[in-house]
Design an enzyme around this catalytic site. Structure first.
Site, mmCIF file in Angstrom:
data_model
loop_
_atom_site.group_PDB
_atom_site.id
_atom_site.type_symbol
_atom_site.label_atom_id
_atom_site.label_comp_id
_atom_site.label_asym_id
_atom_site.label_seq_id
_atom_site.Cartn_x
_atom_site.Cartn_y
_atom_site.Cartn_z
ATOM 1 N N GLY A 12 -14.813 -4.445 11.415
ATOM 2 C CA GLY A 12 -13.572 -5.077 10.978
ATOM 3 C C GLY A 12 -12.908 -5.776 12.151
ATOM 4 O O GLY A 12 -12.341 -5.112 13.029
ATOM 5 N N LEU A 13 -13.035 -7.106 12.177
ATOM 6 C CA LEU A 13 -12.444 -7.853 13.296
ATOM 7 C C LEU A 13 -11.145 -8.547 12.877
ATOM 8 O O LEU A 13 -10.920 -9.709 13.199
ATOM 9 C CB LEU A 13 -13.455 -8.862 13.855
ATOM 10 C CG LEU A 13 -14.563 -8.243 14.713
ATOM 11 C CD1 LEU A 13 -15.574 -9.302 15.155
ATOM 12 C CD2 LEU A 13 -13.995 -7.539 15.944
ATOM 13 N N VAL A 77 -10.598 -0.787 8.532
ATOM 14 C CA VAL A 77 -10.686 -1.511 7.255
ATOM 15 C C VAL A 77 -9.637 -0.911 6.322
ATOM 16 O O VAL A 77 -9.147 0.199 6.575
ATOM 17 C CB VAL A 77 -12.107 -1.394 6.638
ATOM 18 C CG1 VAL A 77 -13.144 -2.018 7.547
ATOM 19 C CG2 VAL A 77 -12.476 0.059 6.338
ATOM 20 N N ALA A 79 -7.630 1.239 3.759
ATOM 21 C CA ALA A 79 -7.889 2.618 3.293
ATOM 22 C C ALA A 79 -8.460 2.580 1.886
ATOM 23 O O ALA A 79 -8.203 1.663 1.118
ATOM 24 C CB ALA A 79 -6.584 3.407 3.305
ATOM 25 N N ASN A 105 -5.269 3.836 8.123
ATOM 26 C CA ASN A 105 -4.299 4.762 7.524
ATOM 27 C C ASN A 105 -4.893 5.406 6.273
ATOM 28 O O ASN A 105 -4.415 5.213 5.168
ATOM 29 C CB ASN A 105 -3.020 4.005 7.138
ATOM 30 C CG ASN A 105 -2.073 3.841 8.318
ATOM 31 O OD1 ASN A 105 -2.068 4.641 9.246
ATOM 32 N ND2 ASN A 105 -1.272 2.788 8.275
ATOM 33 N N SER A 131 -1.112 3.876 15.953
ATOM 34 C CA SER A 131 0.175 3.231 15.672
ATOM 35 C C SER A 131 0.547 2.251 16.770
ATOM 36 O O SER A 131 0.185 2.429 17.922
ATOM 37 C CB SER A 131 1.273 4.284 15.548
ATOM 38 O OG SER A 131 2.517 3.637 15.361
ATOM 39 N N LYS A 185 -0.513 11.035 11.536
ATOM 40 C CA LYS A 185 -0.163 9.610 11.407
ATOM 41 C C LYS A 185 0.623 9.372 10.112
ATOM 42 O O LYS A 185 1.576 8.587 10.079
ATOM 43 C CB LYS A 185 -1.425 8.731 11.432
ATOM 44 C CG LYS A 185 -1.140 7.243 11.203
ATOM 45 C CD LYS A 185 -0.247 6.681 12.296
ATOM 46 C CE LYS A 185 0.186 5.252 12.240
ATOM 47 N NZ LYS A 185 0.106 4.407 11.139
ATOM 48 N N HIS A 188 4.053 10.487 10.748
ATOM 49 C CA HIS A 188 4.648 9.465 11.630
ATOM 50 C C HIS A 188 5.222 8.338 10.771
ATOM 51 O O HIS A 188 6.360 7.891 10.958
ATOM 52 C CB HIS A 188 3.575 8.919 12.584
ATOM 53 C CG HIS A 188 3.949 7.630 13.262
ATOM 54 N ND1 HIS A 188 3.941 6.412 12.608
ATOM 55 C CD2 HIS A 188 4.365 7.363 14.526
ATOM 56 C CE1 HIS A 188 4.337 5.461 13.444
ATOM 57 N NE2 HIS A 188 4.595 6.011 14.609
ATOM 58 N N ASN A 189 4.430 7.886 9.826
ATOM 59 C CA ASN A 189 4.886 6.779 8.971
ATOM 60 C C ASN A 189 6.057 7.192 8.082
ATOM 61 O O ASN A 189 6.970 6.404 7.851
ATOM 62 C CB ASN A 189 3.736 6.255 8.115
ATOM 63 C CG ASN A 189 2.803 5.354 8.906
ATOM 64 O OD1 ASN A 189 2.709 5.476 10.125
ATOM 65 N ND2 ASN A 189 2.113 4.458 8.238
ATOM 66 N N GLU A 192 8.963 7.035 10.150
ATOM 67 C CA GLU A 192 9.223 5.586 10.342
ATOM 68 C C GLU A 192 10.033 5.037 9.151
ATOM 69 O O GLU A 192 11.045 4.357 9.334
ATOM 70 C CB GLU A 192 7.867 4.884 10.470
ATOM 71 C CG GLU A 192 7.856 3.372 10.429
ATOM 72 C CD GLU A 192 6.407 2.842 10.421
ATOM 73 O OE1 GLU A 192 5.613 3.221 11.301
ATOM 74 O OE2 GLU A 192 6.059 2.051 9.516
ATOM 75 N N TYR A 193 9.614 5.378 7.935
ATOM 76 C CA TYR A 193 10.345 4.936 6.737
ATOM 77 C C TYR A 193 11.792 5.418 6.806
ATOM 78 O O TYR A 193 12.729 4.695 6.509
ATOM 79 C CB TYR A 193 9.719 5.539 5.472
ATOM 80 C CG TYR A 193 8.594 4.787 4.820
ATOM 81 C CD1 TYR A 193 7.466 4.399 5.533
ATOM 82 C CD2 TYR A 193 8.629 4.498 3.455
ATOM 83 C CE1 TYR A 193 6.417 3.747 4.905
ATOM 84 C CE2 TYR A 193 7.581 3.843 2.819
ATOM 85 C CZ TYR A 193 6.474 3.482 3.548
ATOM 86 O OH TYR A 193 5.440 2.849 2.918
HETATM 87 C C1 6PG Z 1 2.161 1.769 12.686
HETATM 88 C C2 6PG Z 1 2.677 1.376 11.338
HETATM 89 C C3 6PG Z 1 1.572 0.805 10.510
HETATM 90 C C4 6PG Z 1 2.046 -0.036 9.340
HETATM 91 C C5 6PG Z 1 2.779 0.745 8.313
HETATM 92 C C6 6PG Z 1 3.601 -0.133 7.411
HETATM 93 O O1 6PG Z 1 2.280 2.950 12.986
HETATM 94 O O2 6PG Z 1 1.670 0.917 13.422
HETATM 95 O O3 6PG Z 1 3.192 2.488 10.684
HETATM 96 O O4 6PG Z 1 0.730 1.847 10.150
HETATM 97 O O5 6PG Z 1 2.820 -1.084 9.803
HETATM 98 O O6 6PG Z 1 1.823 1.417 7.573
HETATM 99 O O7 6PG Z 1 3.806 0.572 6.273
HETATM 100 P P1 6PG Z 1 4.482 -0.007 4.982
HETATM 101 O O8 6PG Z 1 3.822 -1.339 4.684
HETATM 102 O O9 6PG Z 1 4.208 1.002 3.941
HETATM 103 O O10 6PG Z 1 5.920 -0.177 5.315
#
Ligand code: 6PG
Length: 469
Positions: A12-13, A77, A79, A105, A131, A185, A188-189, A192-193
């Site tokens: 996956g490039l 690639v 998920a 992811n 990430s 991870k 982590h996301n 992030e949300y």
């Molecule tokens: C990261 C981000 C990455 C991606 C998110 C966006 O750690 O680099 O989290 O994984 O940008 O998955 O997620 P959404 O599109 O669901 O907001």
């Protein structure tokens, strides 16, 4: 076709895949990338600097052939089915001891299933969270590997070389058994949300409640991004409010639709929280808020039915700004509290043996939720590796108590002035519930027993009880 000579292969490039390989090349590794698209492969091969060894190939056989054994192949690639398809095509081409790394992811349950499927094949499989986006991949991401420990010994040095560094320490480390890397991870996301939702609530309060302009918002978020509140998400937020729209000449933020997208990792975190069960209400409401933002047409229909609008908040500007700042700090800390408590519980539940201190250290640099607080959390976990919840740490309790008056005030002002602030409210409610030794759920137990004979426990003696109500 030359045989061997390359250290690392990528399937996956896309931008992430090629950036990560270029990063490896900068660290002296010979790297090969596969992409079905001939142009992409050629472009990649031509993108190296003098002295670097890069190869672009269009068949998996060519990729496998040019790698030294044990072969180390990462796939980046989408998920889901694409991951299985690559595994199925690669497996017959590989030898005992070769390593496949899923750097995307992927859902952690898929990773567990893939590990089990490949267990007896002689090929190692690792789920690795990465990430930092495109820039992170190129300059130094945060890397969350889990699974096969033997395989980690082989790929670890490469991952350490390319990862972000904080105080000279690489933002990568072995994070536990099985799907630990992808689990960490995912959470982590989720965090992030949550933090993104909180920042957007503060933006709303300051834009409409205080009447701040975009340059002022940029200045405020930029100023907040220092000391104990320093974070990547605040840094980019300050940048966003500066950006002009080339088409209209206005500020770009004002032309971006409020319908928020999502690829699913936040939802997965919430779902896993419900399954454990371990409450992560800030992640839940962040997912909910994005879903609600999607009901744009309905919201437009509802708006005129309810004359009430968000309004200016009658409080001195400086005062309100500083209250919002402390509220954001409080709620951001609570987001980490929830996510980390969830990882602790899941680690136990799924026998992943996740070292929490290493998780927060890995998050200190390169990733989207990197922030100064992670250094504080690392110190806490260093002292108490088995800590179930950061709120149980005495010093940390002091930090939360200090910010508490601010969030109480902001949440009440927000409610009184018609601002939806589900993230700030969820953080305060979680805090208030977690710190109480007594909750009104004894009534829930009584009701369950009343209508369904579901039984209850008593506070004064052991056993299971039922009452004929
Ligand atoms: C990261 C981000 C990455 C991606 C998110 C966006 O750690 O680099 O989290 O994984 O940008 O998955 O997620 P959404 O599109 O669901 O907001």
């Amino acid at each position: 076709m030359e045989k061997g000579g390359y250290d690392f292969g990528m399937v996956g490039l896309g931008v992430m895949g090629s950036n990560l390989l270029l990063n490896m090349a900068d660290h002296g590794y010979a790297v090969a990338g596969f992409d079905l698209n001939e142009e992409k492969a050629k472009k990649f091969e031509a993108s190296g600097q003098q002295g670097q060894k890069l190869k672009g190939v269009n068949t998996l056989q060519d990729l496998v052939d040019c790698l030294d054994k044990p072969r180390k192949i990462m796939m980046l690639v989408p998920a889901g089915k694409a991951v299985d398809s690559v595994i199925n095509q690669l497996k017959p081409l590989l030898d005992n001891g070769d390593i496949i790394i899923d750097g995307g992811n992927s859902h952690y349950t898929d990773t567990i299933e893939r590990i089990n499927r490949l267990k007896d094949s002689g090929v190692h499989f690792m789920g690795v969270g990465i990430s930092g986006g495109e820039e992170g991949a190129r300059r130094g991401p945060s890397i969350m590997p889990g699974g096969d420990k033997e395989a980690y010994k082989v790929v670890g040095p490469i991952l350490e070389a390319v990862s972000a560094k904080v105080h000279g320490e690489p933002c990568v480390g072995y994070l536990g058994n099985d799907a630990a890397g992808h689990y960490v991870k995912m959470v982590h996301n989720g965090i992030e949300y949550s933090i993104m939702q909180l920042i957007s609530e503060c933006y709303d309060l300051m834009k409409h409640g205080l009447g701040l302009s975009n340059p002022q918002l940029s200045e405020v978020f930029g100023r907040w991004n220092s000391g104990e509140m320093e974070s990547f998400l605040l840094e980019i937020t300050a940048e966003i409010f500066k950006k002009k729209d080339p088409q209209t000449g206005g500020f770009l933020i004002d032309y971006i639709s409020d319908r928020a997208g999502a690829k699913g990792t936040g939802k997965w975190t919430s779902q896993s929280g419900l399954d454990l069960p371990m409450p992560v209400p800030n992640i839940d409401v962040a997912v909910m808020a994005r879903n609600l933002s999607g009901l744009l047409e309905e919201r437009k229909e509802a708006a005129p039915l309810y004359g009430t609008r968000e309004q200016r908040i009658a409080l001195e500007e400086e005062n309100l700004e500083s209250l919002i700042k402390d509220s954001l700090h409080f709620a951001t800390l609570i987001s980490y509290v929830q996510g980390l408590a969830m990882i602790t519980a899941a680690s136990h539940e799924l026998n992943m043996e996740i070292p929490l201190e290493d998780v927060v250290k890995v998050w200190r640099g390169g990733c989207i939720i990197r922030a100064a607080s992670l250094e504080v959390f690392a110190g806490i976990y260093h002292k108490q590796p088995g800590l179930k919840n950061l709120m149980l740490d005495k010093d940390f309790a002091g930090v939360l108590e200090e910010k508490l008056p601010a969030i109480k005030k902001v949440v009440s002002l927000a409610a009184g002035n018609n601002y939806p602030t589900p993230g700030l409210m969820a953080a305060l409610c979680y805090f208030n519930a977690y710190r109480r030794s007594y909750l009104p759920t004894n009534l829930v137990q009584a009701q369950r027993d009343f209508f369904g004979a579901h039984t209850y426990e008593r506070v004064d003696r052991d056993g299971i009880f039922h009452t004929e109500w």
